[in-house]
Design a protein around this motif. Sequence first.
Motif, PDB file in Angstrom:
ATOM      1  N   LEU A 247       0.727  -1.302   0.020  1.00  0.00           N
ATOM      2  CA  LEU A 247       0.164  -0.060  -0.070  1.00  0.00           C
ATOM      3  C   LEU A 247       0.932   1.362   0.117  1.00  0.00           C
ATOM      4  O   LEU A 247       0.535   1.940  -0.817  1.00  0.00           O
ATOM      5  N   ASP A 248       1.636   1.215   0.764  1.00  0.00           N
ATOM      6  CA  ASP A 248       2.709   2.396   0.864  1.00  0.00           C
ATOM      7  C   ASP A 248       3.593   2.703  -0.475  1.00  0.00           C
ATOM      8  O   ASP A 248       3.721   3.607  -0.991  1.00  0.00           O
ATOM      9  N   ALA A 249       3.902   1.578  -1.153  1.00  0.00           N
ATOM     10  CA  ALA A 249       4.510   1.738  -2.284  1.00  0.00           C
ATOM     11  C   ALA A 249       3.532   2.294  -3.507  1.00  0.00           C
ATOM     12  O   ALA A 249       3.879   3.000  -4.367  1.00  0.00           O
ATOM     13  N   ALA A 250       2.419   1.947  -3.234  1.00  0.00           N
ATOM     14  CA  ALA A 250       1.589   2.284  -4.345  1.00  0.00           C
ATOM     15  C   ALA A 250       0.937   3.784  -4.004  1.00  0.00           C
ATOM     16  O   ALA A 250       0.680   4.143  -5.028  1.00  0.00           O
ATOM     17  N   THR A 251       1.182   4.313  -3.091  1.00  0.00           N
ATOM     18  CA  THR A 251       0.456   5.368  -2.775  1.00  0.00           C
ATOM     19  C   THR A 251       1.572   6.552  -2.517  1.00  0.00           C
ATOM     20  O   THR A 251       1.344   7.850  -2.361  1.00  0.00           O
ATOM     21  N   ALA A 252       2.642   6.287  -2.787  1.00  0.00           N
ATOM     22  CA  ALA A 252       4.060   7.059  -2.254  1.00  0.00           C
ATOM     23  C   ALA A 252       3.831   8.110  -3.577  1.00  0.00           C
ATOM     24  O   ALA A 252       3.710   7.975  -4.774  1.00  0.00           O
ATOM     25  N   THR A 253       4.597   9.301  -3.261  1.00  0.00           N
ATOM     26  CA  THR A 253       4.443  10.557  -4.203  1.00  0.00           C
ATOM     27  C   THR A 253       5.827  11.042  -4.071  1.00  0.00           C
ATOM     28  O   THR A 253       6.353  11.315  -2.871  1.00  0.00           O
ATOM     29  N   PRO A 254       6.780  11.100  -4.922  1.00  0.00           N
ATOM     30  CA  PRO A 254       6.611  10.242  -6.197  1.00  0.00           C
ATOM     31  C   PRO A 254       6.594   8.676  -6.117  1.00  0.00           C
ATOM     32  O   PRO A 254       6.923   8.311  -5.261  1.00  0.00           O
ATOM     33  N   PRO A 255       5.982   8.081  -7.226  1.00  0.00           N
ATOM     34  CA  PRO A 255       5.984   6.549  -7.082  1.00  0.00           C
ATOM     35  C   PRO A 255       7.450   6.007  -6.734  1.00  0.00           C
ATOM     36  O   PRO A 255       8.273   6.542  -7.329  1.00  0.00           O
ATOM     37  N   PHE A 273      11.666 -15.447 -12.097  1.00  0.00           N
ATOM     38  CA  PHE A 273      11.659 -14.262 -13.043  1.00  0.00           C
ATOM     39  C   PHE A 273      11.791 -12.889 -12.157  1.00  0.00           C
ATOM     40  O   PHE A 273      11.010 -12.818 -11.131  1.00  0.00           O
ATOM     41  N   VAL A 274      12.679 -12.051 -12.390  1.00  0.00           N
ATOM     42  CA  VAL A 274      13.159 -11.133 -11.652  1.00  0.00           C
ATOM     43  C   VAL A 274      12.647  -9.971 -12.384  1.00  0.00           C
ATOM     44  O   VAL A 274      13.329  -9.670 -13.571  1.00  0.00           O
ATOM     45  N   VAL A 275      11.961  -8.979 -11.904  1.00  0.00           N
ATOM     46  CA  VAL A 275      11.622  -7.760 -12.538  1.00  0.00           C
ATOM     47  C   VAL A 275      12.129  -6.731 -11.660  1.00  0.00           C
ATOM     48  O   VAL A 275      11.683  -6.408 -10.683  1.00  0.00           O
ATOM     49  N   GLY A 276      13.165  -6.065 -12.227  1.00  0.00           N
ATOM     50  CA  GLY A 276      14.064  -5.336 -11.512  1.00  0.00           C
ATOM     51  C   GLY A 276      13.532  -3.736 -11.052  1.00  0.00           C
ATOM     52  O   GLY A 276      13.807  -3.075  -9.945  1.00  0.00           O
ATOM     53  N   ARG A 277      12.548  -3.439 -11.757  1.00  0.00           N
ATOM     54  CA  ARG A 277      12.173  -1.917 -11.449  1.00  0.00           C
ATOM     55  C   ARG A 277      10.554  -1.926 -11.794  1.00  0.00           C
ATOM     56  O   ARG A 277      10.014  -1.823 -12.967  1.00  0.00           O
ATOM     57  N   VAL A 278       9.651  -1.997 -10.760  1.00  0.00           N
ATOM     58  CA  VAL A 278       8.396  -2.285 -10.726  1.00  0.00           C
ATOM     59  C   VAL A 278       7.392  -0.758 -10.134  1.00  0.00           C
ATOM     60  O   VAL A 278       7.939  -0.656  -9.028  1.00  0.00           O
ATOM     61  N   PHE A 279       6.620  -0.626 -10.771  1.00  0.00           N
ATOM     62  CA  PHE A 279       5.616   0.695 -10.316  1.00  0.00           C
ATOM     63  C   PHE A 279       4.354   0.048 -10.291  1.00  0.00           C
ATOM     64  O   PHE A 279       3.753  -0.677 -11.080  1.00  0.00           O
ATOM     65  N   MET A 280       3.861   0.320  -9.118  1.00  0.00           N
ATOM     66  CA  MET A 280       2.385   0.027  -8.609  1.00  0.00           C
ATOM     67  C   MET A 280       1.421   1.282  -8.628  1.00  0.00           C
ATOM     68  O   MET A 280       1.820   2.270  -7.956  1.00  0.00           O
ATOM     69  N   PRO A 281       0.216   1.437  -9.294  1.00  0.00           N
ATOM     70  CA  PRO A 281      -0.738   2.545  -9.348  1.00  0.00           C
ATOM     71  C   PRO A 281      -1.276   2.243  -7.944  1.00  0.00           C
ATOM     72  O   PRO A 281      -1.711   1.166  -7.279  1.00  0.00           O
ATOM     73  N   GLN A 282      -1.925   3.522  -7.484  1.00  0.00           N
ATOM     74  CA  GLN A 282      -2.888   3.407  -6.302  1.00  0.00           C
ATOM     75  C   GLN A 282      -4.003   2.549  -6.588  1.00  0.00           C
ATOM     76  O   GLN A 282      -4.704   2.629  -7.638  1.00  0.00           O
ATOM     77  N   ALA A 283      -4.275   1.616  -5.631  1.00  0.00           N
ATOM     78  CA  ALA A 283      -5.569   0.662  -5.804  1.00  0.00           C
ATOM     79  C   ALA A 283      -6.714   1.116  -4.792  1.00  0.00           C
ATOM     80  O   ALA A 283      -6.377   1.346  -3.739  1.00  0.00           O
TER      81      ALA A 283
END
Length: 323
Positions: A247-255, A273-283
């Motif tokens: 939740l904190d990662a998805a709501t951080a500003t900036p992402p 499978f490693v995804v090294g740089r992931v962004f989550m939108p607010q949900a």
Amino acid sequence: MAVVPTRARGANARVVAAFEDTPGIVPANTASWFNVPLVSHSLGEERPLIESDLLGQGREMQDPTPDVATNDGDVVVPVDVRNFGRWLRLFFGDPTTSGASGAFTHVFKSGARDLPSMSIEIGAPEVPAFSVNRGARGNQLRISQSRSGLLNATCSLICIGETTPTTATVGATTPASLATTRFPQAVGYVRKDGQLLGSVVGADFTYSNNLEKVETIQPDGRIEDSDPGMAQMSGSVNVRFKDRVLLDAATATPPTPMELSFGWNFGTFSLIFVVGRVFMPQAKKPVTGPNGIMQAFNWQGSKAASGSSVVATLINDVPSYTS
């Protein structure tokens, strides 16, 4: 004595494949063909008909005209410790392999400039009828994780065409075969920044090469080939809502970007499978009943500092996937 009809059955379907030296050209070297463990497939060439637009011929329909040919479909395969490396090669390109004495590490990275193509023969021995889907390239690779069940991968392919069915195989009569040992769903895990992520109920991810069909004018009505576009990785993680880690990662500003990894260990074998740089939108955080609150986090990957958005590492006892 009654004659038993020779109806084709899926249980007896013969599926073999080979990587092509030239896209769309079925390999003649029988030594390059191998068995393909299969759950299901929807490959096959289609050529629709265009209704006539002629007027002044009365009310009865005129003959239709054949349109262009297409051959797009899915192949569902088990995610196993050996054979799955061939599908990883189709989607990611040749791996970097190291190790010895039955412990080999194969590293596949996204973003390769050139990707291989494959010929896939589907056969019904009872009829008999054998045809080859040639020039097959990997468009999308989809895997879903759950607590139990069978671990499969859906490989969405784009093919150049399909050969006319024949009564005999054009691949090897006795193709190379690797033992099929599946990774169980029960040994899967999801990690965030290297740490095990708890309360995960389910997860899925899709890797896409975003293939672009080369739709040139050709006398056979088929595409010329398909070219890779931007590599893309996205998916979702469904969790029981018990902390604020995602939740904190998805709501951080900036992402706030993070690393996500999806993997399975089975004895000395592993796949991650490693995804090294992931962004989550607010949900949203919906409440739908008295039981535990679930939260779904969609995510999308980006190019990591290592230069690849996705790195897939398979450790097994196969010495090479390129020879």
